[in-house]
Design a protein around this motif. Structure first.
Motif, PDB file in Angstrom:
ATOM      1  N   GLY A  72      -7.061  12.897  -8.118  1.00 43.87           N
ATOM      2  CA  GLY A  72      -7.726  14.193  -7.997  1.00 43.87           C
ATOM      3  C   GLY A  72      -8.523  14.285  -6.713  1.00 43.87           C
ATOM      4  O   GLY A  72      -9.618  14.846  -6.687  1.00 43.87           O
ATOM      5  N   ALA A  73      -7.993  13.709  -5.662  1.00 43.10           N
ATOM      6  CA  ALA A  73      -8.711  13.629  -4.388  1.00 43.10           C
ATOM      7  C   ALA A  73      -9.002  15.014  -3.827  1.00 43.10           C
ATOM      8  O   ALA A  73      -8.256  15.956  -4.039  1.00 43.10           O
ATOM      9  CB  ALA A  73      -7.893  12.834  -3.384  1.00 43.10           C
ATOM     10  N   ASP A  74     -10.077  15.096  -3.110  1.00 48.51           N
ATOM     11  CA  ASP A  74     -10.464  16.344  -2.462  1.00 48.51           C
ATOM     12  C   ASP A  74     -10.189  16.214  -0.962  1.00 48.51           C
ATOM     13  O   ASP A  74     -11.084  16.360  -0.148  1.00 48.51           O
ATOM     14  CB  ASP A  74     -11.946  16.628  -2.737  1.00 48.51           C
ATOM     15  N   ILE A  75      -8.939  15.906  -0.648  1.00 53.21           N
ATOM     16  CA  ILE A  75      -8.533  15.751   0.747  1.00 53.21           C
ATOM     17  C   ILE A  75      -7.568  16.876   1.067  1.00 53.21           C
ATOM     18  O   ILE A  75      -6.565  17.058   0.377  1.00 53.21           O
ATOM     19  CB  ILE A  75      -7.842  14.400   0.984  1.00 53.21           C
ATOM     20  N   SER A  76      -7.870  17.608   2.087  1.00 50.91           N
ATOM     21  CA  SER A  76      -7.040  18.738   2.458  1.00 50.91           C
ATOM     22  C   SER A  76      -5.832  18.273   3.262  1.00 50.91           C
ATOM     23  O   SER A  76      -5.939  17.389   4.117  1.00 50.91           O
ATOM     24  CB  SER A  76      -7.868  19.704   3.309  1.00 50.91           C
ATOM     25  N   ILE A  77      -4.699  18.891   3.001  1.00 52.52           N
ATOM     26  CA  ILE A  77      -3.506  18.588   3.791  1.00 52.52           C
ATOM     27  C   ILE A  77      -3.747  18.993   5.244  1.00 52.52           C
ATOM     28  O   ILE A  77      -3.194  18.405   6.160  1.00 52.52           O
ATOM     29  CB  ILE A  77      -2.250  19.262   3.183  1.00 52.52           C
ATOM     30  N   ARG A  78      -4.615  19.979   5.446  1.00 55.59           N
ATOM     31  CA  ARG A  78      -4.959  20.402   6.823  1.00 55.59           C
ATOM     32  C   ARG A  78      -5.654  19.269   7.573  1.00 55.59           C
ATOM     33  O   ARG A  78      -5.532  19.169   8.789  1.00 55.59           O
ATOM     34  CB  ARG A  78      -5.836  21.652   6.811  1.00 55.59           C
ATOM     35  N   ASP A  79      -6.378  18.409   6.856  1.00 52.08           N
ATOM     36  CA  ASP A  79      -6.999  17.246   7.501  1.00 52.08           C
ATOM     37  C   ASP A  79      -5.922  16.312   8.051  1.00 52.08           C
ATOM     38  O   ASP A  79      -6.073  15.740   9.130  1.00 52.08           O
ATOM     39  CB  ASP A  79      -7.896  16.485   6.525  1.00 52.08           C
ATOM     40  N   PHE A  80      -4.825  16.179   7.313  1.00 45.97           N
ATOM     41  CA  PHE A  80      -3.711  15.366   7.801  1.00 45.97           C
ATOM     42  C   PHE A  80      -3.068  16.017   9.020  1.00 45.97           C
ATOM     43  O   PHE A  80      -2.727  15.344   9.987  1.00 45.97           O
ATOM     44  CB  PHE A  80      -2.660  15.154   6.712  1.00 45.97           C
ATOM     45  N   VAL A  81      -2.917  17.333   8.976  1.00 50.04           N
ATOM     46  CA  VAL A  81      -2.339  18.046  10.128  1.00 50.04           C
ATOM     47  C   VAL A  81      -3.213  17.803  11.346  1.00 50.04           C
ATOM     48  O   VAL A  81      -2.709  17.483  12.430  1.00 50.04           O
ATOM     49  CB  VAL A  81      -2.208  19.556   9.837  1.00 50.04           C
ATOM     50  N   ARG A  82      -4.527  17.918  11.187  1.00 55.12           N
ATOM     51  CA  ARG A  82      -5.454  17.699  12.303  1.00 55.12           C
ATOM     52  C   ARG A  82      -5.360  16.256  12.823  1.00 55.12           C
ATOM     53  O   ARG A  82      -5.343  16.021  14.030  1.00 55.12           O
ATOM     54  CB  ARG A  82      -6.888  18.029  11.884  1.00 55.12           C
TER      55      ARG A  82
ATOM     56  N   ILE B  87       0.838  -1.194   0.000  1.00 54.58           N
ATOM     57  CA  ILE B  87       0.000   0.000   0.000  1.00 54.58           C
ATOM     58  C   ILE B  87       0.876   1.247   0.000  1.00 54.58           C
ATOM     59  O   ILE B  87       1.737   1.400   0.829  1.00 54.58           O
ATOM     60  CB  ILE B  87      -0.922   0.021   1.243  1.00 54.58           C
ATOM     61  N   ARG B  88       0.637   2.119  -0.913  1.00 56.13           N
ATOM     62  CA  ARG B  88       1.371   3.395  -0.977  1.00 56.13           C
ATOM     63  C   ARG B  88       0.412   4.492  -0.520  1.00 56.13           C
ATOM     64  O   ARG B  88      -0.638   4.692  -1.124  1.00 56.13           O
ATOM     65  CB  ARG B  88       1.841   3.681  -2.392  1.00 56.13           C
ATOM     66  N   GLN B  89       0.769   5.166   0.544  1.00 52.48           N
ATOM     67  CA  GLN B  89      -0.132   6.157   1.098  1.00 52.48           C
ATOM     68  C   GLN B  89       0.440   7.566   0.982  1.00 52.48           C
ATOM     69  O   GLN B  89       0.207   8.413   1.814  1.00 52.48           O
ATOM     70  CB  GLN B  89      -0.433   5.815   2.549  1.00 52.48           C
ATOM     71  N   ASP B  90       1.169   7.819  -0.041  1.00 51.31           N
ATOM     72  CA  ASP B  90       1.775   9.121  -0.232  1.00 51.31           C
ATOM     73  C   ASP B  90       0.702  10.120  -0.650  1.00 51.31           C
ATOM     74  O   ASP B  90       0.067   9.961  -1.692  1.00 51.31           O
ATOM     75  CB  ASP B  90       2.868   9.014  -1.290  1.00 51.31           C
ATOM     76  N   TYR B  91       0.528  11.120   0.158  1.00 49.84           N
ATOM     77  CA  TYR B  91      -0.533  12.104  -0.078  1.00 49.84           C
ATOM     78  C   TYR B  91      -0.426  12.766  -1.450  1.00 49.84           C
ATOM     79  O   TYR B  91      -1.396  12.851  -2.197  1.00 49.84           O
ATOM     80  CB  TYR B  91      -0.497  13.171   1.024  1.00 49.84           C
ATOM     81  N   ARG B  92       0.752  13.245  -1.792  1.00 49.01           N
ATOM     82  CA  ARG B  92       0.916  13.958  -3.063  1.00 49.01           C
ATOM     83  C   ARG B  92       0.587  13.063  -4.255  1.00 49.01           C
ATOM     84  O   ARG B  92      -0.075  13.481  -5.203  1.00 49.01           O
ATOM     85  CB  ARG B  92       2.338  14.509  -3.175  1.00 49.01           C
ATOM     86  N   LYS B  93       1.045  11.807  -4.241  1.00 47.11           N
ATOM     87  CA  LYS B  93       0.762  10.888  -5.345  1.00 47.11           C
ATOM     88  C   LYS B  93      -0.729  10.565  -5.413  1.00 47.11           C
ATOM     89  O   LYS B  93      -1.301  10.450  -6.490  1.00 47.11           O
ATOM     90  CB  LYS B  93       1.573   9.605  -5.189  1.00 47.11           C
ATOM     91  N   TYR B  94      -1.346  10.415  -4.249  1.00 42.53           N
ATOM     92  CA  TYR B  94      -2.769  10.096  -4.200  1.00 42.53           C
ATOM     93  C   TYR B  94      -3.591  11.224  -4.817  1.00 42.53           C
ATOM     94  O   TYR B  94      -4.463  10.996  -5.652  1.00 42.53           O
ATOM     95  CB  TYR B  94      -3.188   9.855  -2.754  1.00 42.53           C
ATOM     96  N   VAL B  95      -3.279  12.447  -4.406  1.00 38.93           N
ATOM     97  CA  VAL B  95      -4.009  13.594  -4.935  1.00 38.93           C
ATOM     98  C   VAL B  95      -3.801  13.712  -6.446  1.00 38.93           C
ATOM     99  O   VAL B  95      -4.737  13.931  -7.203  1.00 38.93           O
ATOM    100  CB  VAL B  95      -3.583  14.889  -4.213  1.00 38.93           C
TER     101      VAL B  95
END
Length: 123
Positions: A19-29, A7-15
């Motif tokens: 085209g995911a609508d996941i905010s990096i701020r959600d990861f910070v939270r 499983i590759r969970q790299d945020y930048r690659k996923y987005v």
């Protein structure tokens, strides 16, 4: 290779890929909440995705990851010390007199020490 390693969970690659609508701020939270509660489990692969932070938010996440890892290492060291003392006490008791409690303490502390050393071993 196990499933979790695949499983590759790299945020930048996923987005980028989906085209995911996941905010990096959600990861910070998420990482901020984990700091307050060790009940929140985040896979190491997710942590690895922030190994090379490129934005301010990613640097904040990296700092939270480092802080959490330091806290966990401290807790592990404390548990290791506690169980080493427990084992030494049990061994001293068993040298003078065999008791069920000392035998159980020896067994349990030995198991917990092995577990803690296995967790701390580099992978």
């Amino acid at each position: 290779m196990c499933y979790s390693a695949q499983i590759r969970q790299d945020y930048r690659k996923y987005v980028k890929a989906y085209g995911a609508d996941i905010s990096i701020r959600d990861f910070v939270r998420l990482y901020w909440e984990r700091k307050a509660s060790a009940q929140i489990k985040i896979p190491k692969a997710m942590d690895a995705a922030f190994a090379n932070p490129q934005s301010e938010d990613e640097r904040e996440i990296r700092a939270l990851i480092d802080e959490f890892n330091t806290q966990q290492a401290t807790k592990l060291e404390q548990e290791l010390f506690k169980q080493t003392k427990r084992r030494a006490d049990a061994e001293r008791t068993l040298q003078t007199k065999t008791t069920k409690k000392a035998q159980e303490d020896l067994r349990i502390s030995t198991d917990k020490i092995e577990w803690a050393k296995g967790i701390a071993a580099p992978t």
